[in-house]
Scaffold this motif. Sequence first.
Motif, short mmCIF file in Angstrom:
data_model
loop_
_atom_site.label_atom_id
_atom_site.label_comp_id
_atom_site.label_asym_id
_atom_site.label_seq_id
_atom_site.Cartn_x
_atom_site.Cartn_y
_atom_site.Cartn_z
N THR A 125 11.74 27.01 35.81
CA THR A 125 11.22 27.68 34.61
C THR A 125 9.72 27.94 34.80
OG1 THR A 125 10.69 25.61 33.51
CG2 THR A 125 12.89 26.50 33.12
N ASP A 126 9.01 28.26 33.72
CA ASP A 126 7.55 28.40 33.83
C ASP A 126 6.98 27.03 34.23
OD1 ASP A 126 4.86 28.57 33.51
OD2 ASP A 126 4.91 29.10 31.38
N ARG A 164 5.19 24.47 31.86
CA ARG A 164 5.87 23.62 30.86
C ARG A 164 6.35 22.33 31.52
NH1 ARG A 164 9.52 25.50 26.09
NH2 ARG A 164 8.38 23.72 25.25
N PRO A 178 7.19 33.07 28.61
CA PRO A 178 8.51 33.58 29.01
C PRO A 178 8.42 34.72 30.03
CG PRO A 178 7.98 34.23 26.75
CD PRO A 178 6.92 33.27 27.19
N CYS A 226 9.01 33.48 33.45
CA CYS A 226 10.09 32.50 33.59
C CYS A 226 11.40 33.19 34.01
CB CYS A 226 10.30 31.76 32.27
SG CYS A 226 11.71 30.65 32.36
N VAL A 246 14.38 32.12 33.81
CA VAL A 246 15.45 31.94 32.81
C VAL A 246 15.36 33.05 31.76
CG1 VAL A 246 16.34 30.39 31.01
CG2 VAL A 246 15.52 29.45 33.18
N PHE A 247 14.13 33.43 31.43
CA PHE A 247 13.97 34.48 30.43
C PHE A 247 14.47 35.83 30.98
CE2 PHE A 247 11.59 37.38 27.59
CZ PHE A 247 12.06 36.89 26.38
N CYS A 274 9.26 29.39 23.07
CA CYS A 274 8.62 29.02 24.35
C CYS A 274 7.10 28.99 24.16
CB CYS A 274 9.03 30.04 25.41
SG CYS A 274 8.29 29.75 27.02
N ILE A 300 10.71 25.06 21.11
CA ILE A 300 12.01 24.71 21.74
C ILE A 300 11.73 24.13 23.12
CG2 ILE A 300 13.35 26.53 20.56
CD1 ILE A 300 13.19 28.15 23.21
N GLY A 301 12.68 23.38 23.62
CA GLY A 301 12.57 22.87 24.99
C GLY A 301 13.33 23.79 25.94
N CYS A 302 13.07 23.64 27.24
CA CYS A 302 13.74 24.51 28.21
C CYS A 302 15.25 24.29 28.21
CB CYS A 302 13.17 24.28 29.61
SG CYS A 302 11.48 24.91 29.74
N CYS A 356 16.72 26.29 25.50
CA CYS A 356 16.66 27.70 25.87
C CYS A 356 17.79 28.04 26.85
CB CYS A 356 15.28 27.94 26.52
SG CYS A 356 14.91 29.65 26.84
S1 SF4 Z 1 11.52 27.78 27.00
FE1 SF4 Z 1 12.85 29.21 28.02
S2 SF4 Z 1 11.55 30.94 28.57
FE2 SF4 Z 1 10.21 29.19 28.11
S3 SF4 Z 1 9.82 28.23 30.09
FE3 SF4 Z 1 11.54 27.16 29.15
S4 SF4 Z 1 13.36 28.20 29.95
FE4 SF4 Z 1 11.60 29.54 30.32
#
Ligand code: SF4
Length: 333
Positions: free
Chosen positions: A222-223, A226, A235, A238, A240-241, A260, A265-267, A270
């Motif tokens: 992810t990023d 974080r 995002p 990232c 995942v985004f 994000c 929220i946590g990864c 997400c």
């Molecule tokens: S919250 Fe989602 S978009 Fe943000 S770093 Fe985590 S996985 Fe990526």
Amino acid sequence: MSRPRILSGMRPTGPLHLGNFLGALDNWVRLQDEYQCFFIIVDWHALTTDYADPGPIRENIFEVACDWLAAGLDPARSALFVQSDVKEHAELHLLLSMMTPLSWLERVPSYKEQQQQLAERDLSTYGFLGYPLLQTADIIIYKANAVPVGEDQAPHIELTREIVRRFNNLYGPVFPEPKTLLTASPRIPGTDGRKMSKSYGNVVLLKDPPDVVREKIRPMLTDPARKRRVDPGNPDICPVFDLHKAFSPRETLEWAAEGCRSAGIGCLDCKGRLLDHLLHRLEDFHARRPEFASRPDTVWDILEEGARSARAAAAATMEEVRKVMRVGYGGAR
Ligand code: SF4
């Protein structure tokens, strides 16, 4: 009035992944409503780079065919077949090679790029240089009006048009110039954040069962900013985004982006939401694929039937080509 024709193909490199799905297959399924479609598993193209190790090609053809059918390519509407089952492609390739300047092939961008990427293989072969010409034969033998391709393949279609113009100038108007139907290919990152590709070992296969998809997505990169749940992220950088953009609806994208940036929220939350959408999108595929995989005879029969109808179209074109190029003298006495 008959529908315009399109043609597209894939190399038999094994089971398909999410990148293949979003970059081509999903679009092909929709194109069947509008076009008369020819979809080819191009095994001769595979040999242009894998000639020293042809062993896996047969099994790979089967895997690709199962993925195509499970995704919704419909043999009742489209011809699905294996390139080497329609020998006319080879004949047209040979005849086109007589009138194609070498320099046209040498300047195709993928020629040098792929030679560099696959430096461990000896690709200083005629087959490798001539592969865009074989692709031209694949397209024009069906008098395709358009070819759905990603941006990287667009120069090949340009070459096809040039060859068609040269052929028609020399021998008369046999072939239409096919248009490029550019397929928007969203960036599909693999589990390590690089482009999804079998050569990187970072793919999520379409046929992976839901548990395996979860196992692959949960530890996904992810990023890196974080590190902890309370750290806000970005995002836009990232991977995942990027997958969210391909599979999730707008509300989920907004939820993920906002959560994000604010660390709301946590990864894992997400990724969980991404998995819900991704697995929902593949539900029909997952339901259908085991059916095909457990009935190899049915799958091979579908490919044979597809080849039969493709052969009829290819044979009609080759009659015209032989006539204008003055080859084939049986009956000329
Ligand atoms: S919250 Fe989602 S978009 Fe943000 S770093 Fe985590 S996985 Fe990526």
